[in-house]
Design a protein around this motif. Structure first.
Motif, PDB file in Angstrom:
ATOM      1  N   ILE A  68       0.839  -1.204   0.000  1.00 56.99           N
ATOM      2  CA  ILE A  68       0.000   0.000   0.000  1.00 56.99           C
ATOM      3  C   ILE A  68       0.872   1.251   0.000  1.00 56.99           C
ATOM      4  N   TYR A  69       1.945   1.230   0.773  1.00 56.89           N
ATOM      5  CA  TYR A  69       2.860   2.376   0.830  1.00 56.89           C
ATOM      6  C   TYR A  69       3.511   2.601  -0.529  1.00 56.89           C
ATOM      7  N   ILE A  70       3.866   1.515  -1.196  1.00 63.33           N
ATOM      8  CA  ILE A  70       4.481   1.621  -2.524  1.00 63.33           C
ATOM      9  C   ILE A  70       3.488   2.216  -3.522  1.00 63.33           C
ATOM     10  N   HIS A  73       1.396   1.992  -9.455  1.00 62.93           N
ATOM     11  CA  HIS A  73      -0.010   1.580  -9.448  1.00 62.93           C
ATOM     12  C   HIS A  73      -0.248   0.244 -10.139  1.00 62.93           C
ATOM     13  N   ASN A  74       0.629  -0.178 -11.022  1.00 67.89           N
ATOM     14  CA  ASN A  74       0.482  -1.476 -11.659  1.00 67.89           C
ATOM     15  C   ASN A  74       0.694  -2.580 -10.620  1.00 67.89           C
ATOM     16  N   ILE A  75      -0.270  -3.516 -10.509  1.00 66.74           N
ATOM     17  CA  ILE A  75      -0.234  -4.528  -9.452  1.00 66.74           C
ATOM     18  C   ILE A  75       1.032  -5.381  -9.529  1.00 66.74           C
ATOM     19  N   ALA A  76       1.396  -5.783 -10.747  1.00 64.37           N
ATOM     20  CA  ALA A  76       2.596  -6.611 -10.910  1.00 64.37           C
ATOM     21  C   ALA A  76       3.838  -5.861 -10.453  1.00 64.37           C
ATOM     22  N   TRP A  84       8.244  -4.581  -6.540  1.00 65.88           N
ATOM     23  CA  TRP A  84       8.926  -3.618  -5.662  1.00 65.88           C
ATOM     24  C   TRP A  84       8.787  -4.016  -4.189  1.00 65.88           C
ATOM     25  N   SER A  85       7.662  -4.636  -3.818  1.00 71.55           N
ATOM     26  CA  SER A  85       7.482  -5.093  -2.436  1.00 71.55           C
ATOM     27  C   SER A  85       8.521  -6.163  -2.100  1.00 71.55           C
ATOM     28  N   GLY A  86       8.714  -7.097  -3.020  1.00 72.49           N
ATOM     29  CA  GLY A  86       9.715  -8.137  -2.809  1.00 72.49           C
ATOM     30  C   GLY A  86      11.115  -7.568  -2.711  1.00 72.49           C
ATOM     31  N   VAL A  87      11.427  -6.598  -3.572  1.00 73.84           N
ATOM     32  CA  VAL A  87      12.758  -5.983  -3.551  1.00 73.84           C
ATOM     33  C   VAL A  87      12.969  -5.212  -2.245  1.00 73.84           C
TER      34      VAL A  87
END
Length: 401
Positions: free
Chosen positions: A31-33, A39-42, A47-50
């Protein structure tokens, strides 16, 4: 109160705060990202994983360096460095404007961390040998408890006060940990020339290097086994519940069950290792964890999975107290910071590898193989521990008789 007990209490609080700070972002990181413009889900998932993996990876790389500096300049200084550095970075994360700044600060947070291995080194060096297992087990419950409570607190606070304010409050708690350690921690540190030895020279002064390597591998396997289910837990629970409601809550309970059991049981198993020997505790816990993993592939509902994950937490609760006790008893105190730094690096590598391996195996072969393969690895690890420490089980038993 003896100095070692007072330092244990302070280090417990600091370990809890720092691990909570490193993990509180987990529930709302995507959500923070999105708020930062992705905005693209993929892309958000990537970026969450990174951003999450960057912290563990940089911590794994830098941990041995901080361990060496702890042996040269003292363990209290490393506590102060890590807590103050993380407090500043945590507050700065609340001010980021884009995802690149977020990843950069998460990477820096991992690099500046190191409170937990410094705390382990300080406590192990000051605690009497007959209380080492209990003290290290209690300290482990603090770091594991922080990892458990962090995501719960972070998710709750983010809904009440907003995402950015969570980072400010957490930074304040880390600053409090810094101030408490600065004022109350006592260490009579005497530098030793062996602390400045090169990595190759360090291994030459260790009597049983195979045991240390076995402990590093076991630390890696502990985190791998605990984290392998992380990327698939929500999907697995969704299948078990046939798309029923409250999937997020049940998934959180599945993840939290391991940590809760660790917090409750780790001090007891640490005390047990003082009585019967850490080799015996570690070997039995490895076998138990390997066995408990297998039925997790055959559960019919989420509640069975929660119960088995709790039992898994009971088994893994004996890992770190026993590992730290064995490391303490097999190394000179003058290089203990560096060795515990290596061990912390192994744990962080497990934090990185677990979700990656678990997610890929589930995607290509199915959920069952995640549990089967991890179980086989723990069985192999148990046999390796037994082989490298052959004869020590009898020694431990005779000492406690």
């Amino acid at each position: 109160m003896p100095i070692w007990k007072r330092n244990l209490i302070i280090c417990w609080f600091g370990s809890f705060a720092t691990m909570a700070g490193m993990n509180l972002v987990i529930p709302f990181l995507p959500i923070y990202i999105q708020q930062l413009g992705v905005h693209n889900i993929a892309r958000v998932e990537q970026w969450s994983g990174v951003a999450f993996g960057a912290t563990a990876l940089s911590a794994a790389i830098v941990s041995p360096l901080w361990g060496k500096l702890a042996d040269i300049h003292g363990r209290k200084l490393m506590l102060l460095r890590a807590s103050l550095g993380m407090a500043i970075i945590m507050i700065l994360i609340g001010f980021v404007h884009n995802v690149y700044e977020l990843v950069g600060l998460r990477l820096l947070m991992g690099a500046i961390s190191g409170y937990v291995p410094a705390a382990i080194t300080l406590v192990s060096s000051q605690t009497p040998r007959e209380h080492a297992g209990w003290a290290l087990g209690t300290l482990t419950s603090g770091s594991v408890g922080g990892s458990l409570i962090g995501p719960l607190v972070g998710g709750t606070l983010s809904e009440i006060i907003g995402l950015r304010h969570v980072f400010y409050i957490t930074g304040g708690f880390l600053l409090l940990a810094f101030l408490i350690a600065w004022v109350f921690v006592r260490e009579d540190f005497i530098p030793n020339n062996s602390a400045r030895l090169s990595g190759r020279e360090v291994w030459k002064i260790i009597d049983k290097p195979k045991i240390l390597i076995a402990m590093f591998i076991t630390s890696f396997m502990l985190q791998l086994a605990s984290m392998s289910i992380e990327p698939i837990v929500t999907i697995y629970v969704k299948l078990l519940m046939n798309n029923a409601s409250h999937i997020a809550i049940i998934s959180g309970a599945v993840v939290s069950a391991v940590g809760l059991a660790n917090v409750l049981i780790a001090p007891f198993l640490g005390k047990l290792s003082d009585r019967i020997g850490p080799y015996s505790v570690l070997f039995v816990c490895l076998l138990a964890a390997a066995i408990i993993l297998i039925p997790q592939a055959y559960v019919r509902n989420a509640w069975q999975l929660i119960i088995l994950r709790f039992m898994m937490g009971i088994a893994t609760a004996g890992f770190l107290p026993a590992i730290n006790s064995l490391l303490k008893s097999n190394i000179p105190e003058t290089i203990s910071g560096r060795i515990f730094g290596y061990n912390n690096a192994a744990q962080n590598l497990g934090n990185v590898a677990g979700p990656v391996i678990g997610g890929q195996m589930a995607a290509y072969w199915g959920f069952h193989y995640v549990f089967f393969s991890t179980s086989i690895l723990l069985f192999i690890n148990a046999l390796w521990v037994y082989y490298t420490s052959k004869g020590s089980f009898q020694i431990s038993g005779s000492r406690c008789a």
